[in-house]
Design an enzyme around this catalytic site. Sequence first.
Site, PDB file in Angstrom:
ATOM      1  N   THR A  96     -60.469 -54.589 -84.742  1.00  0.00           N
ATOM      2  CA  THR A  96     -61.836 -54.834 -85.195  1.00  0.00           C
ATOM      3  C   THR A  96     -62.287 -56.228 -84.767  1.00  0.00           C
ATOM      4  O   THR A  96     -63.415 -56.416 -84.290  1.00  0.00           O
ATOM      5  CB  THR A  96     -61.921 -54.681 -86.723  1.00  0.00           C
TER       6      THR A  96
ATOM      7  N   HIS B 264     -60.601 -42.736 -96.109  1.00  0.00           N
ATOM      8  CA  HIS B 264     -60.549 -43.939 -95.293  1.00  0.00           C
ATOM      9  C   HIS B 264     -60.992 -43.705 -93.856  1.00  0.00           C
ATOM     10  O   HIS B 264     -61.834 -44.449 -93.361  1.00  0.00           O
ATOM     11  CB  HIS B 264     -59.231 -44.697 -95.363  1.00  0.00           C
TER      12      HIS B 264
ATOM     13  N   HIS C 225     -75.950 -41.890-105.526  1.00  0.00           N
ATOM     14  CA  HIS C 225     -76.233 -42.942-104.543  1.00  0.00           C
ATOM     15  C   HIS C 225     -75.129 -42.964-103.492  1.00  0.00           C
ATOM     16  O   HIS C 225     -75.406 -42.964-102.292  1.00  0.00           O
ATOM     17  CB  HIS C 225     -76.361 -44.304-105.232  1.00  0.00           C
TER      18      HIS C 225
ATOM     19  N   SER D 178     -72.964 -51.532 -78.921  1.00  0.00           N
ATOM     20  CA  SER D 178     -72.380 -51.766 -77.595  1.00  0.00           C
ATOM     21  C   SER D 178     -73.324 -51.332 -76.483  1.00  0.00           C
ATOM     22  O   SER D 178     -73.126 -51.693 -75.324  1.00  0.00           O
ATOM     23  CB  SER D 178     -71.047 -51.017 -77.465  1.00  0.00           C
TER      24      SER D 178
ATOM     25  N   LYS E 104     -63.254 -56.363 -81.179  1.00  0.00           N
ATOM     26  CA  LYS E 104     -64.612 -55.866 -80.918  1.00  0.00           C
ATOM     27  C   LYS E 104     -65.633 -56.978 -81.152  1.00  0.00           C
ATOM     28  O   LYS E 104     -66.534 -57.190 -80.340  1.00  0.00           O
ATOM     29  CB  LYS E 104     -64.927 -54.673 -81.820  1.00  0.00           C
TER      30      LYS E 104
ATOM     31  N   TYR F   2     -64.493 -45.137 -90.989  1.00  0.00           N
ATOM     32  CA  TYR F   2     -64.649 -45.343 -89.555  1.00  0.00           C
ATOM     33  C   TYR F   2     -65.607 -44.323 -88.958  1.00  0.00           C
ATOM     34  O   TYR F   2     -66.261 -44.590 -87.954  1.00  0.00           O
ATOM     35  CB  TYR F   2     -63.276 -45.345 -88.874  1.00  0.00           C
TER      36      TYR F   2
ATOM     37  N   ARG G 259     -66.880 -52.380-111.787  1.00  0.00           N
ATOM     38  CA  ARG G 259     -67.846 -51.479-111.144  1.00  0.00           C
ATOM     39  C   ARG G 259     -68.206 -50.339-112.077  1.00  0.00           C
ATOM     40  O   ARG G 259     -67.522 -50.068-113.037  1.00  0.00           O
ATOM     41  CB  ARG G 259     -67.187 -50.809-109.943  1.00  0.00           C
TER      42      ARG G 259
ATOM     43  N   ASP H 162     -77.633 -29.815 -72.302  1.00  0.00           N
ATOM     44  CA  ASP H 162     -77.604 -29.598 -73.752  1.00  0.00           C
ATOM     45  C   ASP H 162     -76.152 -29.768 -74.190  1.00  0.00           C
ATOM     46  O   ASP H 162     -75.299 -30.118 -73.374  1.00  0.00           O
ATOM     47  CB  ASP H 162     -78.131 -28.201 -74.135  1.00  0.00           C
TER      48      ASP H 162
ATOM     49  N   HIS I 175     -54.419 -47.915 -99.405  1.00  0.00           N
ATOM     50  CA  HIS I 175     -54.878 -49.239 -99.848  1.00  0.00           C
ATOM     51  C   HIS I 175     -56.046 -49.113-100.833  1.00  0.00           C
ATOM     52  O   HIS I 175     -56.446 -50.096-101.426  1.00  0.00           O
ATOM     53  CB  HIS I 175     -55.211 -50.165 -98.666  1.00  0.00           C
ATOM     54  N   HIS I 176     -56.560 -47.890-100.992  1.00  0.00           N
ATOM     55  CA  HIS I 176     -57.540 -47.661-102.063  1.00  0.00           C
ATOM     56  C   HIS I 176     -56.833 -47.452-103.392  1.00  0.00           C
ATOM     57  O   HIS I 176     -57.475 -47.276-104.410  1.00  0.00           O
ATOM     58  CB  HIS I 176     -58.379 -46.424-101.752  1.00  0.00           C
TER      59      HIS I 176
ATOM     60  N   SER J 227     -70.756 -28.234 -91.934  1.00  0.00           N
ATOM     61  CA  SER J 227     -71.689 -28.785 -90.949  1.00  0.00           C
ATOM     62  C   SER J 227     -70.994 -29.817 -90.064  1.00  0.00           C
ATOM     63  O   SER J 227     -71.096 -29.779 -88.835  1.00  0.00           O
ATOM     64  CB  SER J 227     -72.866 -29.414 -91.694  1.00  0.00           C
ATOM     65  N   SER J 228     -70.264 -30.743 -90.696  1.00  0.00           N
ATOM     66  CA  SER J 228     -69.628 -31.811 -89.926  1.00  0.00           C
ATOM     67  C   SER J 228     -68.581 -31.255 -88.975  1.00  0.00           C
ATOM     68  O   SER J 228     -68.473 -31.698 -87.828  1.00  0.00           O
ATOM     69  CB  SER J 228     -68.949 -32.809 -90.866  1.00  0.00           C
TER      70      SER J 228
ATOM     71  N   GLU K 232     -63.088 -41.708 -93.084  1.00  0.00           N
ATOM     72  CA  GLU K 232     -64.535 -41.568 -93.274  1.00  0.00           C
ATOM     73  C   GLU K 232     -65.254 -42.909 -93.073  1.00  0.00           C
ATOM     74  O   GLU K 232     -66.351 -42.961 -92.521  1.00  0.00           O
ATOM     75  CB  GLU K 232     -64.812 -41.019 -94.689  1.00  0.00           C
TER      76      GLU K 232
ATOM     77  N   TRP L  26     -68.638 -40.725-106.350  1.00  0.00           N
ATOM     78  CA  TRP L  26     -68.568 -40.064-105.034  1.00  0.00           C
ATOM     79  C   TRP L  26     -67.132 -39.728-104.684  1.00  0.00           C
ATOM     80  O   TRP L  26     -66.857 -38.900-103.831  1.00  0.00           O
ATOM     81  CB  TRP L  26     -69.198 -40.939-103.937  1.00  0.00           C
TER      82      TRP L  26
END
Lengths: 630, 439
Positions: free
Chosen positions: A325, A250, A72, A265, A328, A254, A447, A101, A299-300, A166-167, A252, A136
């Site tokens: 943040t 982390h 998931h 926006s 925004k 964002y 969890r 293009d 912080h993780h 790919s990314s 990731e 994950w």
Amino acid sequence: MATYASSAPEQTGIWSWITTVDHKRIGTMYLFTALFFFLFGGLEAGLIRLQLAQPNQAIISAEMYNQLFTMHGTTMVFLAVMPLSAAFFNYLIPLQIGARDVAFPRLNAFSYWVYLLGAVFITFPIFFHVAPNGGWFGYAPLTTNQFSPGANIDFWVMGLQILGISSLAAAFNFITTIINMRAPGMTLMRMPMFTWMSFVVQFLLILAFPAITIALVFLLFDRFFGTSFYDIAKGADPLLWQHLFWVFGHPEVYILILPAFGLVSEILPTFSKKALFGYNVMVYSGIMIGFLGFGVWAHHMFAVGMGAVADTLFSMATMLIAIPTGVKIFNWIATLWGGQIRFVAAMKFAIGLVGLFTIGGISGVMHSSPPADLQQTDTYFVVAHFHYVLFGGSMMGIFGGIYFYFPKMFGRYMDEALGTWHFWLTFIAMNLTFFPMHFSGLLGMPRRIYTYDAGQGWEKFNLASSLGTLLLIIATAIFVINFLKSRKGGLPAPQDAWGAATLEWSIPSPPPEYNFARIPIVTSRSPLWDIKHPEMSSGAAHADADPVQVASANAVPMREETEHHTAAELGIPMPLNTVKPLLTALGIVIMFSGLMFIHLDHFALAMAVSLSGAALLIGSLYAWLFSPLE
Amino acid sequence: MPGKHLRRLPTALVVAVAALALAACGDQYPNSTFTHLTDLNTATDALWNRLLLFGTVVFVFVEVLLLVTIFKFRQRPGSPAPKQVHGNAVLEITWTAIPALILVMIAIPTVKTIFKTQAKAATGSLQVEVIGHQWWWEFRYPELGVTTANELYIPAGRTVNFALKTKDVLHSFWTPNLGGKRDLISNKTNYLWYTPNADIADQVFNGFCTEYCGSSHANMRFHVYTVSEGDFGKWVDHQKTAALGSPVAATPVMAASMPGMPGMAGMKHDAKVAAAPASNMAADSGYVFPLNKIPAHAIPSTPLPTGEREVKFDDTLLPNGNAVAGRELITSMANLGKAPCLTCHIVKGEMTMMGLTDDAASGPNLTHFGTRHTLAGGIYASDAKILARWLKNARMMKPGSIMPTLGTGELDPQSGKKLAAGLDDRQIADIVAYLMTLK
């Protein structure tokens, strides 16, 4: 309505899709594929919530549950939300910057095929009950051979490696596109906000993915070739994995949220008929978020025992991110303030993001305080937090983006009534699903548990979450029906479907293959408003009067004479269709797949498969590089 | 009409929040993190209250502002074209500065609490080594010479300093009522300390593993008993000794219970009397946390597996289990292939295979197994019927379990094969009887 439709001869047939190098078609394929995996990941979530609806249930085995929650997360992050963003990057960036293009159309096709094949590679094992089961985040040493001897983790390691290719390819492509292919007059500070946020995201991708690539290469070598980067029996420090993973993981976050911020926006100004409030600050805060995002990974890891000084530094850096943040959020509200707000479905989702992401942001600040975080981390409170960010944020923004850009992509509007149902059901269901998780977490529920005992005070929260998930599935079904139905049967949309300000709305819907018959000349941030609603853009900064630009004030190709011609008639060179990027992608996947047989002790077979994959890779790459683009 | 929906929204929100608030007051939350039962949790909760306060203020402010804005500026027929504003430096600086101020107000107590709670534990605190295993907890009191599993006794009012280690993958040690968690990291020792309030003796707290650690991560639980200093001393004195089933103490037991009547109740009684001369400390059965003081939420109620995973056992054999025969089964070299219990488990006083030490033992120390209230990583209540099924096929009882399948003809779910030669139900009943004597 025919005048609005592109009359360029439509290339049809499955082969035209397989060989396409058109960024719009590739974007469309990304959209369909990623939506499929979004539904797949949602079904995985449905099974998870079914199992947890009541205490002590045995509907799903522990082993299957662990595969489901791993997949998931992996599916939603790598196969759904990132590629959904990629669908918008592909479709919109060239249109927004006035290009025909992307810089490397064939590389773009390659990125898509690698994504598709990688996604299949990492997903199909679940049908054989050998799906990845290490979470994950794949923490070592659980993912090493010693503790996970099966093929499960092999699929994960190699699947992520493939998806990373790919990314990275896509990120380099978009950076080159944005830097080099902007229409004349489109300075960086005139770029639409979606393109800006996408630009930031591409840098995050190329800086963050190497970290996980290194982590995965270490793990792959440990698993297949007997190295001992994570082998605790040989004294490895398993925190190496965590640091490398979160240096990627982390940013990731964002990578997942900034594209949605960009979409919102675009949507909020359009439906409040006001320019985005504080454009410059929105750009800087996006860059700031991306920059600070690299300094907060640990912080993780507040629970791993880094020591008081490291905890303090990472805590302070994390709190800092709340500032851009928050800016925004306030700038979006200021954009709405004084506007004329039209509540179409796209706008509802965009406003939904502002309201729901705020909740995720606030619980994020709660995590940033390590002593408090130690009571929250690895509990359902964190699950609540990041679903408010990723569902309440990314997915709300992406849904809004789909309703908003659907008319551009398919020439038809999505159904507003169904869209309204979709929004309200999603809004209620997502709060019903995720808000109670705040409580179950703070009341002690860990969890990643496939079962929990009765009488722990968690029953009703879990039941609410499960009912909410059921409702979310219904809401999403409405969306799917709407999406499929509207493609052919929706109300026809004009080229400027919503009265927006940016270039993509100046060309037909769907756009011709060459996008712009004449490359527009841009003098402000809202080129289309300059022409159609000068009163709305008069206060904005414009380029100094320049003879060429003034003469081309309406150079944005809205006139109909350009709409009914093929690229050939207009003398526009278009890249040739080619199957080579697909073959190259296939070569990479086959090469990786071969390694699987090493673990099954078929060394010769492994070498045969890998080497033929490598041969295909090199052969098709060679053919690709020596064949002309146009 | 979107306006209609929007008007309903605040009402709906109020109802939803009220319902949740009511729900949150109506019941018992045995694993709440909002307790002040230790110094650590008191400090954490003070910080949390501040976070919650500021969080709520920001939440209400932003959401109300958003709702007011979209209500006030919804499109109405004939409304004038919006005035275009492109920014406002004062406003933008304000809403950068105010969040920054709020964060400073959070940051200061955060840093103070970090350094306070992560300071070295006071000298003289009780040292406890917590060792994570897939999927159970080992607790050692190195200064006291006690090793136990899944049930942790700590004296109320004294600081406990946990040294956290793992034998295999990562785990995380968490008792929500008593304080924040700390991970167990391979090849590293982490520390966590707290002082349970002096007035919380005789209470039980649930503990959980909170770092995903594989198949039975959900089944890696433990219980913390806070006891008075006096009771703690008694408990330690007894736990240090060899079990009553050990050769020194047990020889008379075997004699006493030899023919005909090896029922467990009689066994216990005889053991106490008979063992007295062998060991003074063992004579006192020591302190065991009284079952009647354990609240329902701390008694595991995991149901026995059903369907494909069901483990069938002839429960009528249990009352007649022969402890002596059971002891014979697990200690005799001749039975090594069938019941190799002591290659992984230590029963202090019994001869172990190859001089097994605590460090080398891969299974829980069973010396005083009979004084424990739970089984199998705290997921089952300690009960002869459950224990019998556990011995027969642990891998069905707990997914992924390293404890092997022992019952003859039982399907080992990990290998997918049926066990050809193992223990029959009568032998298992004997082992159950023996284990229950390990008081």
